[in-house]
Design a protein around this motif. Sequence first.
Motif, PDB file in Angstrom:
ATOM      1  N   VAL A  88     -91.207   4.814  51.678  1.00  0.00           N
ATOM      2  CA  VAL A  88     -91.631   5.162  53.038  1.00  0.00           C
ATOM      3  C   VAL A  88     -91.777   3.883  53.852  1.00  0.00           C
ATOM      4  O   VAL A  88     -92.452   2.942  53.433  1.00  0.00           O
ATOM      5  N   HIS A  89     -91.117   3.867  55.018  1.00  0.00           N
ATOM      6  CA  HIS A  89     -91.215   2.751  55.955  1.00  0.00           C
ATOM      7  C   HIS A  89     -91.933   3.252  57.205  1.00  0.00           C
ATOM      8  O   HIS A  89     -91.760   4.398  57.612  1.00  0.00           O
ATOM      9  N   TYR A  90     -92.703   2.380  57.804  1.00  0.00           N
ATOM     10  CA  TYR A  90     -93.437   2.712  59.024  1.00  0.00           C
ATOM     11  C   TYR A  90     -92.970   1.811  60.153  1.00  0.00           C
ATOM     12  O   TYR A  90     -92.899   0.595  59.989  1.00  0.00           O
ATOM     13  N   ALA A  92     -85.562   9.045  47.812  1.00  0.00           N
ATOM     14  CA  ALA A  92     -85.777   9.459  49.195  1.00  0.00           C
ATOM     15  C   ALA A  92     -86.258   8.258  49.987  1.00  0.00           C
ATOM     16  O   ALA A  92     -87.246   7.625  49.625  1.00  0.00           O
ATOM     17  N   ARG A  93     -85.531   7.926  51.040  1.00  0.00           N
ATOM     18  CA  ARG A  93     -85.951   6.862  51.954  1.00  0.00           C
ATOM     19  C   ARG A  93     -86.390   7.535  53.251  1.00  0.00           C
ATOM     20  O   ARG A  93     -85.590   8.192  53.914  1.00  0.00           O
ATOM     21  N   VAL A  94     -87.655   7.366  53.592  1.00  0.00           N
ATOM     22  CA  VAL A  94     -88.239   8.048  54.744  1.00  0.00           C
ATOM     23  C   VAL A  94     -88.780   7.004  55.708  1.00  0.00           C
ATOM     24  O   VAL A  94     -89.469   6.072  55.304  1.00  0.00           O
ATOM     25  N   THR A 104     -84.871  10.634  57.389  1.00  0.00           N
ATOM     26  CA  THR A 104     -84.861  10.752  55.938  1.00  0.00           C
ATOM     27  C   THR A 104     -83.443  10.606  55.402  1.00  0.00           C
ATOM     28  O   THR A 104     -82.511  11.215  55.914  1.00  0.00           O
ATOM     29  N   GLN A 105     -83.305   9.804  54.366  1.00  0.00           N
ATOM     30  CA  GLN A 105     -82.042   9.680  53.639  1.00  0.00           C
ATOM     31  C   GLN A 105     -82.326  10.038  52.188  1.00  0.00           C
ATOM     32  O   GLN A 105     -83.184   9.430  51.542  1.00  0.00           O
ATOM     33  N   LEU A 106     -81.620  11.045  51.691  1.00  0.00           N
ATOM     34  CA  LEU A 106     -81.826  11.513  50.323  1.00  0.00           C
ATOM     35  C   LEU A 106     -80.621  11.165  49.469  1.00  0.00           C
ATOM     36  O   LEU A 106     -79.483  11.404  49.882  1.00  0.00           O
ATOM     37  N   GLU A 107     -80.876  10.621  48.280  1.00  0.00           N
ATOM     38  CA  GLU A 107     -79.813  10.384  47.310  1.00  0.00           C
ATOM     39  C   GLU A 107     -79.912  11.469  46.252  1.00  0.00           C
ATOM     40  O   GLU A 107     -80.953  11.623  45.611  1.00  0.00           O
ATOM     41  N   VAL A 108     -78.828  12.234  46.109  1.00  0.00           N
ATOM     42  CA  VAL A 108     -78.786  13.318  45.123  1.00  0.00           C
ATOM     43  C   VAL A 108     -77.560  13.122  44.239  1.00  0.00           C
ATOM     44  O   VAL A 108     -76.550  12.575  44.683  1.00  0.00           O
ATOM     45  N   PRO A 109     -77.634  13.556  42.977  1.00  0.00           N
ATOM     46  CA  PRO A 109     -76.461  13.419  42.116  1.00  0.00           C
ATOM     47  C   PRO A 109     -75.357  14.384  42.550  1.00  0.00           C
ATOM     48  O   PRO A 109     -75.625  15.412  43.159  1.00  0.00           O
ATOM     49  N   GLY A 110     -74.129  14.020  42.237  1.00  0.00           N
ATOM     50  CA  GLY A 110     -72.999  14.890  42.556  1.00  0.00           C
ATOM     51  C   GLY A 110     -72.202  14.368  43.735  1.00  0.00           C
ATOM     52  O   GLY A 110     -72.417  13.263  44.212  1.00  0.00           O
ATOM     53  N   PRO A 111     -71.284  15.195  44.254  1.00  0.00           N
ATOM     54  CA  PRO A 111     -70.433  14.774  45.359  1.00  0.00           C
ATOM     55  C   PRO A 111     -71.242  14.584  46.636  1.00  0.00           C
ATOM     56  O   PRO A 111     -72.300  15.177  46.817  1.00  0.00           O
TER      57      PRO A 111
END
Length: 66
Positions: free
Chosen positions: A5-7, A36-38, A54-61
């Motif tokens: 989390v960044h402010y 998760a980068r918020v 928000t940027q989410l990193e999830v496995p898969g394509p």
Amino acid sequence: MNIIVHYCGLTKRAIWDQLVEAKLRKLQNLAAIATARVTLEWRHGVKPAFRVLTQLEVPGPDFHAE
């Protein structure tokens, strides 16, 4: 899940970290979230004054949603 989390324009508060984590845990039921980068941002003189990015990193394509 790793949560970063960044402010911007705000002072870090434990309650905001807890709220972000609780909301991300609900999303994790839909997709496995690795990282998760918020960013919580307060923009002076602009409406709406608050913004969450928000940027989410999830496995898969890769996929993109706005």
